[in-house]
Design a protein around this motif. Structure first.
Motif, PDB file in Angstrom:
ATOM      1  N   LYS A  71       0.700  -1.418   0.075  1.00 52.59           N
ATOM      2  CA  LYS A  71       0.019  -0.131  -0.033  1.00 52.59           C
ATOM      3  C   LYS A  71       0.742   1.305   0.013  1.00 52.59           C
ATOM      4  CE  LYS A  71      -4.050  -2.021   2.337  1.00 52.59           C
ATOM      5  NZ  LYS A  71      -5.039  -1.809   3.784  1.00 52.59           N
ATOM      6  N   GLU A 226     -10.432  -5.228   5.350  1.00 49.76           N
ATOM      7  CA  GLU A 226      -9.996  -3.811   5.399  1.00 49.76           C
ATOM      8  C   GLU A 226     -10.468  -2.706   4.585  1.00 49.76           C
ATOM      9  OE1 GLU A 226      -6.264  -5.694   3.908  1.00 49.76           O
ATOM     10  OE2 GLU A 226      -8.229  -6.438   4.355  1.00 49.76           O
ATOM     11  N   THR A 227     -10.801  -3.313   3.284  1.00 57.05           N
ATOM     12  CA  THR A 227     -11.389  -2.113   2.325  1.00 57.05           C
ATOM     13  C   THR A 227     -12.893  -1.593   2.821  1.00 57.05           C
ATOM     14  OG1 THR A 227     -10.479  -3.574   0.559  1.00 57.05           O
ATOM     15  CG2 THR A 227     -12.292  -2.055  -0.143  1.00 57.05           C
ATOM     16  N   ALA A 230     -12.090   1.032   5.600  1.00 59.61           N
ATOM     17  CA  ALA A 230     -11.594   2.211   4.552  1.00 59.61           C
ATOM     18  C   ALA A 230     -13.119   3.010   4.230  1.00 59.61           C
ATOM     19  CB  ALA A 230     -10.544   2.004   3.654  1.00 59.61           C
ATOM     20  N   GLU A 231     -14.017   2.358   3.748  1.00 60.30           N
ATOM     21  CA  GLU A 231     -15.244   3.054   3.257  1.00 60.30           C
ATOM     22  C   GLU A 231     -15.906   3.535   4.453  1.00 60.30           C
ATOM     23  OE1 GLU A 231     -17.240   3.204  -0.382  1.00 60.30           O
ATOM     24  OE2 GLU A 231     -15.314   3.934   0.192  1.00 60.30           O
ATOM     25  N   SER A 233     -14.543   4.761   6.959  1.00 57.07           N
ATOM     26  CA  SER A 233     -13.965   6.156   7.307  1.00 57.07           C
ATOM     27  C   SER A 233     -14.295   7.039   6.182  1.00 57.07           C
ATOM     28  CB  SER A 233     -12.557   5.761   6.958  1.00 57.07           C
ATOM     29  OG  SER A 233     -11.730   6.795   7.353  1.00 57.07           O
ATOM     30  N   ARG A 234     -14.488   6.792   5.230  1.00 57.18           N
ATOM     31  CA  ARG A 234     -14.946   7.866   4.219  1.00 57.18           C
ATOM     32  C   ARG A 234     -16.406   8.358   4.430  1.00 57.18           C
ATOM     33  NH1 ARG A 234     -18.400   7.901  -0.192  1.00 57.18           N
ATOM     34  NH2 ARG A 234     -18.531   5.688  -0.187  1.00 57.18           N
ATOM     35  N   TRP A 274      -6.274  -2.371  11.559  1.00 53.36           N
ATOM     36  CA  TRP A 274      -6.959  -1.707  10.271  1.00 53.36           C
ATOM     37  C   TRP A 274      -7.510  -0.341  10.600  1.00 53.36           C
ATOM     38  CZ3 TRP A 274      -9.376  -7.099   8.983  1.00 53.36           C
ATOM     39  CH2 TRP A 274      -8.358  -7.908   8.246  1.00 53.36           C
ATOM     40  N   GLN A 277      -5.067   2.405  10.920  1.00 49.58           N
ATOM     41  CA  GLN A 277      -4.767   2.820   9.656  1.00 49.58           C
ATOM     42  C   GLN A 277      -5.721   3.670   8.893  1.00 49.58           C
ATOM     43  OE1 GLN A 277      -3.569  -0.864   7.702  1.00 49.58           O
ATOM     44  NE2 GLN A 277      -1.598  -0.837   8.376  1.00 49.58           N
ATOM     45  N   ASN A 278      -6.899   3.423   9.398  1.00 47.19           N
ATOM     46  CA  ASN A 278      -8.114   4.231   8.788  1.00 47.19           C
ATOM     47  C   ASN A 278      -8.668   5.257   9.750  1.00 47.19           C
ATOM     48  OD1 ASN A 278      -8.663   2.961   5.856  1.00 47.19           O
ATOM     49  ND2 ASN A 278      -8.322   1.162   7.552  1.00 47.19           N
ATOM     50  N   HIS A 303     -14.179   8.084  14.891  1.00 46.12           N
ATOM     51  CA  HIS A 303     -13.424   8.753  13.808  1.00 46.12           C
ATOM     52  C   HIS A 303     -12.542   9.682  14.056  1.00 46.12           C
ATOM     53  CE1 HIS A 303     -13.433   9.664   9.126  1.00 46.12           C
ATOM     54  NE2 HIS A 303     -12.540   8.891   9.421  1.00 46.12           N
TER      55      HIS A 303
END
Length: 306
Positions: A71, A226-227, A230-231, A233-234, A274, A277-278, A303
């Motif tokens: 990454k 983990e994807t 990440a979503e 987090s968005r 994870w 990282q996010n 968050h």
């Protein structure tokens, strides 16, 4: 020198083709064997060379591993700097076309499984967790929110309790059959509940749309879990809460064979990594031993304020 190590690792046509595929997709060895139409030992040897050079990494589960490019760091910068060389190459374009079909077939198989199980899913889930009150464990320390989302909402059994904590509730699932069951559940009382079709890895939600997100017993079904984090987090606002509930690593293969899980639970330290990282700070992590050699872990994280 790192640069020499990277160039040596890619000084082979097969490895160039593999790295190009992995730039675009994350795949298992068996899937790469099918895409490349080569023997497994040959593919595994080339993957090992690139992994030792630090160009790719993998997640291991039982007898299979999921491979992907690194990454970040110098290795990722190197890959990004040479990726333009692969554009327009007819062999590599054919590789990518096969890889894309493989990933689409994988997602379709997962949706098909859940569509088939939709009308009996609540009963099957209860067989896994027994008399344990999962909803109570999830909502034990939550406050009130403007917009809450249940990601992988299935038949909607969590949405009603979620509604008690939020002015607006959104349920997202990739299986139309599951969403049909959810709509039936709330046919005459769905005020404030918005049910959406979509993948957790590509959520049908805008940036910062929610201030509470829940993923309950869903991470184990995702090829690249983990994807999903990440979503989250968005779509989650700064200071928003994220509740993740799933099993600790276990050896109960029935969850894969009967219930379709991709992963036999997760190492809590991996989940914590994870989250960090996010842009999440872990607040609490509660473990609940269940029957059948299973332990449920509920992670409550927040968050970070940007």
């Amino acid at each position: 020198m790192d640069e020499l190590k990277y160039f040596k690792a890619l000084s082979d046509e097969t490895r160039l083709r593999l790295i190009n595929i992995l730039i675009h997709h994350e795949l298992k060895v068996g899937e790469l064997v099918s895409i490349m139409q080569m023997g497994q030992s040959r593919i595994s040897r080339h993957l090992k060379i690139m992994a030792e050079a630090g160009l790719i990494d993998h997640l291991r589960e039982g007898v299979w591993s999921l491979y992907f490019i690194v990454k970040n760091g110098r290795a990722r910068q190197f890959i990004d700097s040479i990726s333009f060389l692969f554009e327009g190459n007819p062999v590599m374009e054919k590789d990518l076309a096969r890889a894309t079909r493989t990933v689409e077939d994988r997602a379709q198989n997962t949706r098909r499984f859940f569509n088939t199980m939709a009308d009996s899913w609540d009963r099957l889930k209860q067989q896994i967790i027994g008399d344990f009150d999962l909803n109570r464990a999830i909502f034990s320390d939550l406050g009130n929110y403007d917009v809450a989302v249940d990601l992988g909402c299935g038949t909607g059994d969590l949405l009603e309790d979620l509604q008690a904590h939020a002015a607006k509730v959104i349920g997202v699932d990739s299986a139309p059959g599951m969403l049909e069951e959810a709509r039936k559940r709330f046919a005459n009382r769905n005020h404030g509940i918005d049910i959406r079709l979509g993948e957790i890895e590509h959520l049908p939600l805008g940036d910062n749309e929610a201030d509470l997100a829940v993923i309950s017993l869903v991470l184990q079904y995702l090829t690249r879990p983990e994807t999903a984090i990440a979503e989250v987090s968005r779509v989650l606002r700064s200071g928003g809460d994220f509740i993740l509930a799933d099993f600790e690593q276990h050896a109960n293969t029935a969850l894969r064979e009967t219930y379709g899980a991709c992963w036999l639970g997760f190492d809590p330290q991996e989940i914590a990594r994870w989250l960090t990282q996010n842009s999440f700070d872990l607040i609490t992590r509660n473990r609940y031993p269940l029957e059948q050699g299973l332990t449920l872990v509920v992670y409550h994280s927040r968050h970070r304020v940007s």
